[in-house]
Design a protein around this motif. Sequence first.
Motif, PDB file in Angstrom:
ATOM      1  N   LEU A  89       0.919  -1.191   0.113  1.00  0.00           N
ATOM      2  CA  LEU A  89       0.048   0.049   0.094  1.00  0.00           C
ATOM      3  C   LEU A  89       0.855   1.179  -0.077  1.00  0.00           C
ATOM      4  CD1 LEU A  89      -2.541  -1.138   2.646  1.00  0.00           C
ATOM      5  CD2 LEU A  89      -2.942  -1.300   0.156  1.00  0.00           C
ATOM      6  N   SER A  90       0.305   2.202  -0.576  1.00  0.00           N
ATOM      7  CA  SER A  90       0.990   3.488  -0.392  1.00  0.00           C
ATOM      8  C   SER A  90       1.450   4.300   0.900  1.00  0.00           C
ATOM      9  CB  SER A  90       0.244   4.660  -1.485  1.00  0.00           C
ATOM     10  OG  SER A  90      -1.090   5.024  -0.893  1.00  0.00           O
ATOM     11  N   ARG A  91       0.534   3.798   1.728  1.00  0.00           N
ATOM     12  CA  ARG A  91       0.855   4.085   3.218  1.00  0.00           C
ATOM     13  C   ARG A  91       0.058   3.378   4.183  1.00  0.00           C
ATOM     14  NH1 ARG A  91      -2.023   8.065   0.333  1.00  0.00           N
ATOM     15  NH2 ARG A  91      -4.164   8.513   0.714  1.00  0.00           N
ATOM     16  N   PRO A  92       0.294   3.243   5.334  1.00  0.00           N
ATOM     17  CA  PRO A  92      -0.397   2.513   6.267  1.00  0.00           C
ATOM     18  C   PRO A  92      -1.789   2.747   6.068  1.00  0.00           C
ATOM     19  CG  PRO A  92       1.642   3.361   7.452  1.00  0.00           C
ATOM     20  CD  PRO A  92       1.429   4.025   5.854  1.00  0.00           C
ATOM     21  N   PHE A  93      -2.676   1.608   6.290  1.00  0.00           N
ATOM     22  CA  PHE A  93      -4.316   1.694   6.248  1.00  0.00           C
ATOM     23  C   PHE A  93      -4.696   1.074   7.534  1.00  0.00           C
ATOM     24  CE2 PHE A  93      -8.222  -0.110   4.854  1.00  0.00           C
ATOM     25  CZ  PHE A  93      -8.810   1.089   4.546  1.00  0.00           C
ATOM     26  N   LYS A  94      -5.688   1.740   8.208  1.00  0.00           N
ATOM     27  CA  LYS A  94      -5.968   1.010   9.366  1.00  0.00           C
ATOM     28  C   LYS A  94      -7.270   0.054   8.981  1.00  0.00           C
ATOM     29  CE  LYS A  94      -5.806   3.017  13.706  1.00  0.00           C
ATOM     30  NZ  LYS A  94      -5.076   2.608  14.576  1.00  0.00           N
ATOM     31  N   LEU A  95      -7.034  -1.175   9.502  1.00  0.00           N
ATOM     32  CA  LEU A  95      -7.836  -2.127   9.176  1.00  0.00           C
ATOM     33  C   LEU A  95      -8.064  -3.141  10.424  1.00  0.00           C
ATOM     34  CD1 LEU A  95      -9.664  -3.694   6.766  1.00  0.00           C
ATOM     35  CD2 LEU A  95      -7.750  -4.983   6.475  1.00  0.00           C
ATOM     36  N   ASN A  96      -9.474  -2.993  11.050  1.00  0.00           N
ATOM     37  CA  ASN A  96     -10.050  -3.698  12.367  1.00  0.00           C
ATOM     38  C   ASN A  96      -9.032  -3.387  13.273  1.00  0.00           C
ATOM     39  OD1 ASN A  96     -12.023  -5.345  10.474  1.00  0.00           O
ATOM     40  ND2 ASN A  96     -10.582  -6.702  10.008  1.00  0.00           N
ATOM     41  N   GLY A  97      -8.821  -2.127  13.371  1.00  0.00           N
ATOM     42  CA  GLY A  97      -7.914  -1.316  14.352  1.00  0.00           C
ATOM     43  C   GLY A  97      -6.442  -1.808  14.431  1.00  0.00           C
ATOM     44  N   GLU A  98      -5.868  -2.488  13.532  1.00  0.00           N
ATOM     45  CA  GLU A  98      -4.490  -2.569  13.098  1.00  0.00           C
ATOM     46  C   GLU A  98      -4.184  -1.703  11.881  1.00  0.00           C
ATOM     47  OE1 GLU A  98      -2.667  -6.230  13.157  1.00  0.00           O
ATOM     48  OE2 GLU A  98      -4.278  -7.125  14.214  1.00  0.00           O
ATOM     49  N   GLU A  99      -2.787  -1.340  11.980  1.00  0.00           N
ATOM     50  CA  GLU A  99      -2.360  -0.833  10.818  1.00  0.00           C
ATOM     51  C   GLU A  99      -1.670  -1.861   9.728  1.00  0.00           C
ATOM     52  OE1 GLU A  99       0.166   2.849  11.042  1.00  0.00           O
ATOM     53  OE2 GLU A  99      -1.424   4.203  11.509  1.00  0.00           O
ATOM     54  N   VAL A 100      -2.165  -1.864   8.498  1.00  0.00           N
ATOM     55  CA  VAL A 100      -1.527  -2.790   7.527  1.00  0.00           C
ATOM     56  C   VAL A 100      -0.818  -1.942   6.272  1.00  0.00           C
ATOM     57  CG1 VAL A 100      -3.325  -4.570   8.044  1.00  0.00           C
ATOM     58  CG2 VAL A 100      -3.690  -2.978   6.351  1.00  0.00           C
ATOM     59  N   THR A 101       0.305  -2.629   5.912  1.00  0.00           N
ATOM     60  CA  THR A 101       1.049  -1.940   4.998  1.00  0.00           C
ATOM     61  C   THR A 101       0.964  -2.740   3.406  1.00  0.00           C
ATOM     62  OG1 THR A 101       2.933  -3.232   5.548  1.00  0.00           O
ATOM     63  CG2 THR A 101       2.754  -0.835   6.448  1.00  0.00           C
ATOM     64  N   GLU A 102       0.245  -3.889   3.555  1.00  0.00           N
ATOM     65  CA  GLU A 102       0.138  -4.780   2.436  1.00  0.00           C
ATOM     66  C   GLU A 102      -1.149  -5.456   2.575  1.00  0.00           C
ATOM     67  OE1 GLU A 102       3.933  -6.569   2.273  1.00  0.00           O
ATOM     68  OE2 GLU A 102       3.005  -8.358   3.209  1.00  0.00           O
TER      69      GLU A 102
END
Length: 95
Positions: free
Chosen positions: A12-25
């Motif tokens: 991902l171009s920047r961290p994304f919050k998903l279900n309370g966690e930051e994901v980068t891919e």
Amino acid sequence: MNYPANTIVITLSRPFKLNGEEVTELTLREPRVVDKLTYEKTAGGPLVKESTMIATLCGLNASDIHNLPAYDYEQLTDAVNRFLLPPEERESQSS
């Protein structure tokens, strides 16, 4: 070759919050015929159907990807399109 055997990891171009966690891919699996059949049965317009299928291919709910930046969503749609190529052509299109 055993189908579906492939996944593509999208950074991902920047961290994304998903279900309370930051994901980068996100990992997207190769679509199967059942995914295309489900696409046809999904209510809504083409973008709703596509985003629902892409979320499923990533193991997510459709609403999980609604706030992704458009650039990252386009990376996911490009990955789906690569999976529609013959396997020998996918390799030359890898990112």
